[in-house]
Each structure stands twice: as C-alpha cells, then as structure tokens.
Design a protein around this motif. Sequence first.
Motif, short mmCIF file in Angstrom:
data_model
loop_
_atom_site.label_atom_id
_atom_site.label_comp_id
_atom_site.label_asym_id
_atom_site.label_seq_id
_atom_site.Cartn_x
_atom_site.Cartn_y
_atom_site.Cartn_z
N PRO A 5 0.82 -1.21 0.00
CA PRO A 5 0.00 0.00 0.00
C PRO A 5 0.86 1.26 0.00
N GLU A 6 0.35 2.27 -0.64
CA GLU A 6 1.02 3.57 -0.60
C GLU A 6 0.75 4.22 0.75
N ALA A 7 1.70 5.01 1.20
CA ALA A 7 1.51 5.76 2.45
C ALA A 7 0.38 6.76 2.24
N VAL A 8 -0.40 7.02 3.29
CA VAL A 8 -1.54 7.94 3.18
C VAL A 8 -1.18 9.34 3.67
N PRO A 10 2.63 12.17 4.41
CA PRO A 10 4.04 12.45 4.13
C PRO A 10 4.98 11.60 4.99
N TYR A 11 4.98 10.32 4.75
CA TYR A 11 5.85 9.39 5.47
C TYR A 11 6.11 8.20 4.58
N SER A 12 7.09 7.39 4.93
CA SER A 12 7.43 6.18 4.18
C SER A 12 6.73 4.98 4.79
N ALA A 13 6.32 4.06 3.95
CA ALA A 13 5.69 2.84 4.44
C ALA A 13 6.69 2.02 5.26
N PHE A 14 7.98 2.16 4.91
CA PHE A 14 9.04 1.47 5.65
C PHE A 14 10.36 2.19 5.38
N ARG A 15 11.28 1.99 6.30
CA ARG A 15 12.65 2.53 6.14
C ARG A 15 13.62 1.54 6.73
N LYS A 16 14.71 1.34 6.05
CA LYS A 16 15.77 0.49 6.57
C LYS A 16 16.86 1.40 7.14
N ALA A 17 17.34 1.04 8.32
CA ALA A 17 18.42 1.76 8.97
C ALA A 17 19.33 0.73 9.61
N GLY A 18 20.54 0.62 9.12
CA GLY A 18 21.45 -0.39 9.66
C GLY A 18 20.88 -1.78 9.49
N GLY A 25 3.00 2.14 10.71
CA GLY A 25 1.70 1.57 10.99
C GLY A 25 0.95 1.28 9.71
N GLN A 26 0.56 0.03 9.55
CA GLN A 26 -0.18 -0.40 8.36
C GLN A 26 -1.65 -0.53 8.71
N ILE A 27 -2.48 -0.05 7.80
CA ILE A 27 -3.93 -0.22 7.95
C ILE A 27 -4.41 -1.11 6.81
N ALA A 28 -5.66 -1.42 6.79
CA ALA A 28 -6.21 -2.43 5.87
C ALA A 28 -6.43 -1.91 4.46
N ILE A 29 -5.39 -1.33 3.88
CA ILE A 29 -5.48 -0.86 2.49
C ILE A 29 -5.15 -2.00 1.56
N ILE A 52 2.08 -6.11 5.87
CA ILE A 52 3.37 -6.20 6.56
C ILE A 52 4.21 -7.32 5.95
N LYS A 53 3.58 -8.45 5.70
CA LYS A 53 4.27 -9.59 5.10
C LYS A 53 4.84 -9.22 3.72
N ALA A 54 4.09 -8.48 2.92
CA ALA A 54 4.55 -8.07 1.60
C ALA A 54 5.75 -7.12 1.71
N ILE A 55 5.70 -6.20 2.64
CA ILE A 55 6.83 -5.29 2.85
C ILE A 55 8.07 -6.08 3.26
N LEU A 56 7.89 -7.02 4.17
CA LEU A 56 9.01 -7.86 4.60
C LEU A 56 9.59 -8.63 3.41
N GLU A 57 8.71 -9.29 2.63
CA GLU A 57 9.17 -10.09 1.49
C GLU A 57 9.89 -9.23 0.46
N ASN A 58 9.40 -8.02 0.23
CA ASN A 58 10.06 -7.12 -0.73
C ASN A 58 11.45 -6.71 -0.25
N ASN A 59 11.72 -6.90 1.03
CA ASN A 59 13.02 -6.59 1.60
C ASN A 59 13.82 -7.85 1.94
#
Length: 121
Positions: A5-8, A10-18, A25-29, A52-59
Amino acid sequence: MKKIPEAVGPYSAFRKAGDFLYISGQIAINPENQKIEAITVEEQAKQVLENIKAILENNGLTTQNVIKTTVLLDNIADFGAVNEIYANYFVEPFPARSAFAVDKLPKNVLVEIEAIAYCGK
C-alpha cells in the motif's frame, strides 16, 4: 515484487536503517487499488498483516525477522479477535508486542499495526 500500500501521508511505508527495517503503521489498504475494503476487525487484521508480510518479502525478510510490533485498536474488546489472526502470522519466538486502544485510527479503520524487523544475521 509484491505490491504494497502507498503511504496515506508524508511518510514512508518502511525505512531500513542499519540492521533494522522499520515498518510504519499499516492499515487495511488493499495494495491493488489503495482502498479499504475489509469491514470486520478480523478482515482488517488479515489485510494489515498481509501488507506487513509483503513489505518484509520485498526486503528479503519473513515474519520470523520481526522482533517488535505495536497493535493499535479502535476498541480494546477486539483484542482477542485480532490476536487470533495475528497468531497465524508469527511463530515462536514471537515478537515482543504492545497493544493499545486509541481514540481513532486513520480512515476510521479498526486496527493498525507497526513492526520492526531485524535484517542482520
């Protein structure tokens, strides 16, 4: 690559740091059309966790990489129902978790979940 899902706002759906992946926070989009179609708290929890699972898998990660989640509920009485769905996505050792009832959630959804995953070895 799975759709997420796209962020709703001005924020990122996820960010990697180290060695960590921070998932906002994910909602039911539904990522196919960016709409909220799930009605019940169970349906919404399933969509949230699929996102959340899709974001994890994409990473290159799985739910086993998740070390902490925060569950936000519109109604604390839904805790048990969400917990049943949640249990289908995580195995031991389970992530650390906090759960709160809040006044309102974005787009008037019933549940929102954020996560932190460990990416290191």
